[in-house]
Design an enzyme around this catalytic site. Sequence first.
Site, PDB file in Angstrom:
ATOM      1  N   CYS A  66       0.663  -1.143   0.205  1.00  0.00           N
ATOM      2  CA  CYS A  66      -0.042  -0.208   0.062  1.00  0.00           C
ATOM      3  C   CYS A  66       0.875   1.353  -0.062  1.00  0.00           C
ATOM      4  O   CYS A  66       1.590   1.535  -0.989  1.00  0.00           O
ATOM      5  CB  CYS A  66      -0.982  -0.102   1.189  1.00  0.00           C
ATOM      6  SG  CYS A  66      -2.411   1.143   1.010  1.00  0.00           S
ATOM      7  N   HIS A 114      -3.814  -5.445   1.244  1.00  0.00           N
ATOM      8  CA  HIS A 114      -3.443  -5.763   2.901  1.00  0.00           C
ATOM      9  C   HIS A 114      -3.842  -7.143   3.087  1.00  0.00           C
ATOM     10  O   HIS A 114      -4.951  -7.583   2.332  1.00  0.00           O
ATOM     11  CB  HIS A 114      -4.172  -4.997   3.824  1.00  0.00           C
ATOM     12  CG  HIS A 114      -3.676  -3.301   3.630  1.00  0.00           C
ATOM     13  ND1 HIS A 114      -2.367  -3.004   4.082  1.00  0.00           N
ATOM     14  CD2 HIS A 114      -4.136  -2.328   3.064  1.00  0.00           C
ATOM     15  CE1 HIS A 114      -2.102  -1.985   4.003  1.00  0.00           C
ATOM     16  NE2 HIS A 114      -3.275  -1.244   3.512  1.00  0.00           N
TER      17      HIS A 114
END
Length: 514
Positions: A343, A437
């Site tokens: 991310c 994630h």
Amino acid sequence: MDGLRGALLIGGTSSDAGKSLVVAGLCRALVRDGVRVAPFKAQNMSNNSVVTADGGEIGRAQALQAYACGLAPSTRFNPVLLKPGGDRRSHVVLRGRPAGDVGAADYVRRRTQLASIVADELASLRDDYDVVVCEGAGSVAEINLRASDIANLGLARGADLPVVLVTDIDRGGSLAHLFGSTAILDAADQRLISGFVINKFRGDQSILDPGLVRLGELTGRPTLGVLPFAENLWIDAEDSLAVPVGRRVGPAGGDGDPGATRLSVAAIRLPRISNSTDVEALACEPGVDVTWVDDPGSVVAADLVVVPGTRATVSDLGWLRDRGLGAALTARAARGAPTIAICGGFQMLARTIDDPVESAGGRVDGLGVFDIDIVFHPDKTLRQVTGVVDGEAVTGYEIHHGRVERSAERDWIATDPAAVGADAGAIRGGLRGTHIHGLLANDRFRRVLLRQVADEAGKHDFVVAADTEVDAVRAAQVDLIADLLVAHLDMGAVAELIATGPTPGLPTITHLLS
């Protein structure tokens, strides 16, 4: 506990006192007794979050507590989430959806308007479940915020909830914290404080007992339990205080064959780290040592480096450069040493970052490890993801404003639905990056990945365990918490508080005023 119905609030004398742990343990213990339980945290401040099935966002701790209850994560369990992006401003998530950014002063004004939302959500949960175990936020003694409080005594007073205060004795000063946190409240709020819990106690309790007796005499409140320090509790840490530099992630004392080849993993402890729990799946593996680091030497020496997510990509990119970590990462990239960026960490390795949203800093140069360009969009990507990597099915979730607008890299992950550009990942040799994630929690995928990383690091004799299951480790952790509470907490007294509400006739502490 047949017929048990009601609610209570677990408050704390500070952040990271153990509120989340106690709530998760209570939820699990009650569920094991056949009670239908739901967790609730009116307002959470955390950059560790998950995406719910309907595309909402809640705090990671509430997802774990839902797991303890046997429930899927829901925005009902955490209606207000604050995600700090700096010392003065936070991103607001309301009922799972982005609701703008606020500073401390304007949020104090705004959150008075949120009280009805929070109250309605709690009432709805109480209608649908036998018991709701609420978690407070920070310290209950923040009297400077009391007038607009929606998470601690403001919530408890509105719903007439008994409050049990938890304190971390490992930090010291816990008896004074419990006394002072109660005494500083006004009389109406003190009426709700119905008992205390000592967390993380080490040693002989007989030495502590005289202090507990005196605390009871001074406050008129019982200590309901003394929870021992448990070094083997480590998974799903929520608070940034739980990820200090130098801390080894995983079970105490290591695991696996001490004579076998081990993999060293350096997880960079960013200032505004988010979803730090991504690395915990690696720490579940025997023979894998995961440590939080902030120095170039550790980045150079590790077999694998993980650059985790961040709530402040541009700011943390500057920090990387200032600490010499940026140069260490580009040096790793030059020699193809294994690196995984997730991310915000993935975004920092781009060629350029154009951010008019999060930092309002415009276009800046990234580290240039990946030949990609990132552009931040006002609309946040919030979604659960399914995909395939190296023939292995994976699931995860995305939470980000930055998107890959151009990529000259090979896609790492094929997702369904297809990601925008290369948002699902990029790979070049030992370098891997993704916006997803939870990817490392996919067991079969993680085993293949560790075999690849070990070979890339030259550790061809590293043996990847064939049976590690992250979900089983998580379940064992939640059961361990519940076992600790059942063994060391007066569960009968807690059940009575849930059923009957605040203890009547508790004295108001006036010692500080007399």
